[in-house]
Scaffold this motif. Structure first.
Motif, PDB file in Angstrom:
ATOM      1  N   GLU A 150       0.843  -1.197   0.000  1.00 53.93           N
ATOM      2  CA  GLU A 150       0.000   0.000   0.000  1.00 53.93           C
ATOM      3  C   GLU A 150       0.879   1.248   0.000  1.00 53.93           C
ATOM      4  O   GLU A 150       1.867   1.333   0.727  1.00 53.93           O
ATOM      5  N   TYR A 335      -8.815   1.839  -1.074  1.00 48.71           N
ATOM      6  CA  TYR A 335      -9.511   0.763  -0.384  1.00 48.71           C
ATOM      7  C   TYR A 335      -8.897  -0.580  -0.780  1.00 48.71           C
ATOM      8  O   TYR A 335      -8.622  -0.822  -1.960  1.00 48.71           O
ATOM      9  N   ARG A 336      -8.687  -1.438   0.205  1.00 49.56           N
ATOM     10  CA  ARG A 336      -8.180  -2.799  -0.046  1.00 49.56           C
ATOM     11  C   ARG A 336      -9.359  -3.753   0.011  1.00 49.56           C
ATOM     12  O   ARG A 336     -10.036  -3.859   1.035  1.00 49.56           O
ATOM     13  N   VAL A 337      -9.621  -4.433  -1.096  1.00 45.50           N
ATOM     14  CA  VAL A 337     -10.780  -5.325  -1.166  1.00 45.50           C
ATOM     15  C   VAL A 337     -10.357  -6.687  -1.683  1.00 45.50           C
ATOM     16  O   VAL A 337      -9.379  -6.826  -2.422  1.00 45.50           O
ATOM     17  N   ARG A 338     -11.136  -7.691  -1.276  1.00 42.85           N
ATOM     18  CA  ARG A 338     -10.913  -9.067  -1.749  1.00 42.85           C
ATOM     19  C   ARG A 338     -11.854  -9.331  -2.910  1.00 42.85           C
ATOM     20  O   ARG A 338     -13.067  -9.136  -2.807  1.00 42.85           O
ATOM     21  N   ASP A 341     -10.185 -14.048  -8.164  1.00 43.87           N
ATOM     22  CA  ASP A 341      -9.084 -13.994  -9.116  1.00 43.87           C
ATOM     23  C   ASP A 341      -9.634 -14.264 -10.505  1.00 43.87           C
ATOM     24  O   ASP A 341     -10.276 -15.286 -10.747  1.00 43.87           O
ATOM     25  N   ARG A 391      -8.000 -12.683  -4.426  1.00 44.76           N
ATOM     26  CA  ARG A 391      -6.810 -11.862  -4.302  1.00 44.76           C
ATOM     27  C   ARG A 391      -7.210 -10.483  -3.772  1.00 44.76           C
ATOM     28  O   ARG A 391      -8.364 -10.071  -3.913  1.00 44.76           O
ATOM     29  N   THR A 392      -6.260  -9.810  -3.168  1.00 44.52           N
ATOM     30  CA  THR A 392      -6.503  -8.482  -2.613  1.00 44.52           C
ATOM     31  C   THR A 392      -5.994  -7.434  -3.588  1.00 44.52           C
ATOM     32  O   THR A 392      -4.862  -7.519  -4.066  1.00 44.52           O
ATOM     33  N   SER A 394      -5.978  -3.039  -4.588  1.00 44.43           N
ATOM     34  CA  SER A 394      -6.155  -1.662  -4.114  1.00 44.43           C
ATOM     35  C   SER A 394      -7.014  -0.908  -5.110  1.00 44.43           C
ATOM     36  O   SER A 394      -6.721  -0.905  -6.305  1.00 44.43           O
TER      37      SER A 394
END
Length: 441
Positions: A150, A335-338, A341, A391-392, A394
């Motif tokens: 990040e 924002y970090r989101v899942r 994939d 996967r995460t 941004s």
């Protein structure tokens, strides 16, 4: 040559903020270090040099344009007048002609650097990372460092690690308390903390007598030295009643020490009633020293906190906070989101298995398909859903902050929407008193 404009002004007369008028052949161009800018109420801008009117008349204004033309305007058509460096005019002209690409914004940012335009340079670099969030050079120029996948500024990194800025250097919260207080203050706070911890235990006990006595003791506190202990014991407590008790207790304690915990409650408490009560408590006292906490929160990585900070400044702030509010009108947040994939795909295979995961069609369904009993196909929901790779990522989102706009409108009685440039132009003119026109009766 001169042009007089009276009555409603058609914005179509102005393109890209430059006045379209014929110029005298050979008319000399203005080359001042600074230029005046007239913002028209119905849209459009005129740039040049205001001509002083020594007659004392206030019904019109005259301006010599950068190209040498002379325009006289009805004062009723003017929103405001401001003065700024000519290099800013050149930047805005270049900015209008700049393609919305990474390369073009980088080139303009470099031009800004050479001309010592710090804020416009940052604006161009922000546009770069909006187009390419992982552009390393633009991020580095804006002071970002990549940590744990990040991008973060140095201030964000230090705050995340529990440090705050004190007189230009970073210190821990505990060290900050030591720096701001003498030994006698610390000793008094320690004594109060022991008492408060005991009384909180009583309030939470099952003994009615202890509950009543603990509550009465906390409610009777008026010593500012007790503020730190109250904030530590009650400020983050999961019990809503204890956090509410903190607000009412801090209200009765004189001085500036209650300001910080009240501001923290107004900004971060998860319960709306607590936030509103804390903010109301601030409005009922001299909260000028609490304004700094809300200004800092305008830069918070959480847009929710930014909005709350604006609401707080609307309640306790004054016109001095206008520049900070203008900067926070539009903010960008990561924002970090899942997410699934994209490389994970699943389908029925010819042998009846699902995506190679080993899930096989039930025998009766498979026989029915072979016999043609399901001409339109069939959907089978397996008892165990296949695992989907995640996967995460941004995601950067730009917010137009309504609470900030409302605060600006309240404190200035102006409304330029989310146009930060117009707000800054107006604020410059208002602060320098170079172009606020009196109302025409």
């Amino acid at each position: 040559m001169s042009l007089f404009i009276s009555g409603p002004v058609n914005p179509a007369l102005f393109r890209l903020g430059w006045v379209m008028i014929p110029l005298l052949a050979g008319a000399p161009s203005l080359t001042p270090a600074h230029a005046d800018l007239i913002k028209l109420k119905q849209g459009g801008e005129i740039r040049g040099k205001l001509i002083p009117d020594h007659s004392g008349a206030e019904s019109s204004r005259s301006i010599e344009t950068l190209g040498g033309g002379l325009i006289r305007l009805d004062a009723q058509q003017i929103e405001f007048v401001t003065n700024r460096p000519l290099v800013i005019e050149e930047y805005e002209t270049r900015a209008r002609q700049t393609a919305d690409t990474v390369e073009a914004h980088l080139e303009l940012a470099e031009w800004c650097r050479k001309n010592f335009l710090t804020t416009p340079r940052h604006q161009e670099l922000e546009k770069v990372i909006k187009l390419d969030p992982d552009h390393a050079k633009a991020r580095a120029a804006l002071g970002y460092t990549k940590r744990d996948g990040e991008w973060m500024t140095r201030d964000q990194i230090m705050r995340k690690n529990g440090y705050v800025k004190y007189k230009g250097r970073y210190v821990s919260s505990a060290e900050l308390e030591l720096l701001e207080k003498n030994q006698a203050d610390l000793e008094a706070e320690r004594k109060w903390s022991k008492k408060i911890n005991l009384w909180v235990t009583w309030v939470l006990s099952q003994n009615p007598q202890y509950q009543s006595e603990g509550l009465q003791n906390i409610q009777a506190i008026e010593d500012p030295h007790a503020v730190a202990g109250l904030a530590r014991s009650l400020g983050k407590h999961e019990n809503l009643s204890l956090r509410s008790l903190l607000v009412t207790t801090l209200q009765r304690i004189p001085g500036d020490l209650p300001l910080r915990p009240l501001a923290e409650l107004a900004l971060t408490d998860p319960h709306q009633a607590i936030r509103e009560a804390a903010l109301e408590a601030l409005t009922e006292r001299d909260a000028s020293r609490a304004i700094v906490y809300f200004i800092e929160a305008l830069k918070h990585k959480s847009n929710l906190i930014v909005q709350r900070a604006a609401a707080g400044l609307s309640a306790i702030g004054d016109r001095e906070v206008v520049p900070e509010l203008i900067n926070a009108l539009v903010t960008s947040h990561t924002y970090r989101v899942r997410v699934p994939d994209a490389s994970s795909t699943y389908s029925f295979n010819s042998n009846g298995s699902f995506g190679g995961s080993g899930i096989v069609l039930p025998p009766d369904i498979e026989a029915g398909l072979l016999a043609g009993r399901y001409p339109n196909g069939v959907i089978v929901l397996p008892s165990q859903q296949p695992k989907v790779q995640m996967r995460t990522v941004s995601i950067n989102h730009v917010h137009q902050n309504s609470a900030v706009l409302e605060a600006l409108q309240k404190l200035t009685e102006q409304n330029f929407g989310y146009n930060q440039r117009l707000w800054r132009l107006w604020w410059t003119s208002a602060e320098n008193q170079t172009g606020i026109l009196p109302a025409i009766p």
